[in-house]
Enzyme design. Structure first.
Site, short mmCIF file in Angstrom:
data_model
loop_
_atom_site.label_atom_id
_atom_site.label_comp_id
_atom_site.label_asym_id
_atom_site.label_seq_id
_atom_site.Cartn_x
_atom_site.Cartn_y
_atom_site.Cartn_z
CB SER A 33 5.56 4.97 5.06
OG SER A 33 4.43 4.14 4.85
CD GLU A 34 3.06 3.13 0.34
OE1 GLU A 34 3.86 3.57 -0.52
OE2 GLU A 34 2.92 1.93 0.59
CG HIS B 47 0.70 -2.36 -1.46
ND1 HIS B 47 1.82 -1.57 -1.60
CD2 HIS B 47 -0.01 -1.81 -0.47
CE1 HIS B 47 1.78 -0.60 -0.71
NE2 HIS B 47 0.68 -0.72 -0.01
ZN LIG Z 1 -0.28 0.63 1.19
#
Ligand SMILES: [Zn+2]
Length: 214
Positions: free
Chosen positions: A75-76, A158
């Site tokens: 997803s990154e 994060h």
């Molecule tokens: Zn991450």
């Protein structure tokens, strides 16, 4: 299998990162740009890394469109492809939630400075404020923070994002950033924190740049 070489390198790197404790579970992701084609091999989303095969690594284009592989890409993807588009000197990108870098990304005044000479090459360029993971927003902020020659940046709440001219260089940036975070945190806790003198850091950076120019 298409792009076997870059898929294998991504798989080897993610297993190495798991082995070193830099990546836990399915968090973290690694990407590598092909030398010839404008494609990128990237770890898939939500699949355990142990037992993964090279063909399970996803292939995307530089805009992040999924081209090949059985599993959806990380997803990154926007963060990795945005950096690869902005920095032609960069081939490999590594994003992890490594524990100490994540801790040091939270506080005020926790700027990481080199404590040992090898760390001078990888000093994080700062801390990117939190924005939603996987968003174009966080991708833009990481690109902006890295600028023309940044190799590592922390992301608040994060983790970190590191990059290099090849996988070895991107992994070294990740390992040394975590080492910097560990040594800084414990040194501060013991009250013995004393980073390398700025003049020495400047000289080390010159030596490193000269070596790379050869
Ligand atoms: Zn991450």
């Amino acid at each position: 299998m298409k792009y076997e070489n870059i898929r294998k390198q991504v798989l080897d790197a993610i297993l190495e990162a798991v082995e070193q404790g830099l990546i836990k579970g399915t968090s973290g992701n690694i990407a590598l740009r092909d030398d010839v084609d404008d494609v990128v091999a990237i770890t898939p989303s939500g699949i355990p890394y142990k037992g993964m095969k090279p063909e399970d690594i996803a292939i995307v284009d530089l805009d992040g469109n999924w081209l090949d592989g059985p599993y959806k890409p990380s997803s990154e993807v926007p963060m990795h492809t945005a950096v690869l588009r902005a920095r032609p000197d960069i081939k490999a990108t590594v994003h992890t939630h490594a524990m100490y870098a994540t801790i040091m990304a939270m506080g005020e005044g926790t700027e990481l400075k080199p404590i040992t000479p090898p760390q001078c090459e990888f000093v994080p360029v700062g801390v990117v404020p939190f924005t939603m993971p996987g968003s174009n927003d966080v991708a833009d902020k990481v690109v902006e923070a890295l600028g023309k020659d940044g190799r590592a940046v922390l992301i608040k709440n994060h983790g970190m994002f590191c990059c290099g001219k090849n996988m070895k260089a991107a992994m070294a940036a990740t390992e040394y950033t975590e080492e910097m975070a560990v040594t800084t945190m414990y040194a501060k806790m013991l009250g013995v924190y004393e980073p390398m003198p700025e003049e020495a850091v400047r000289k080390m950076k010159e030596l490193i740049a000269a070596d790379q120019a050869v």
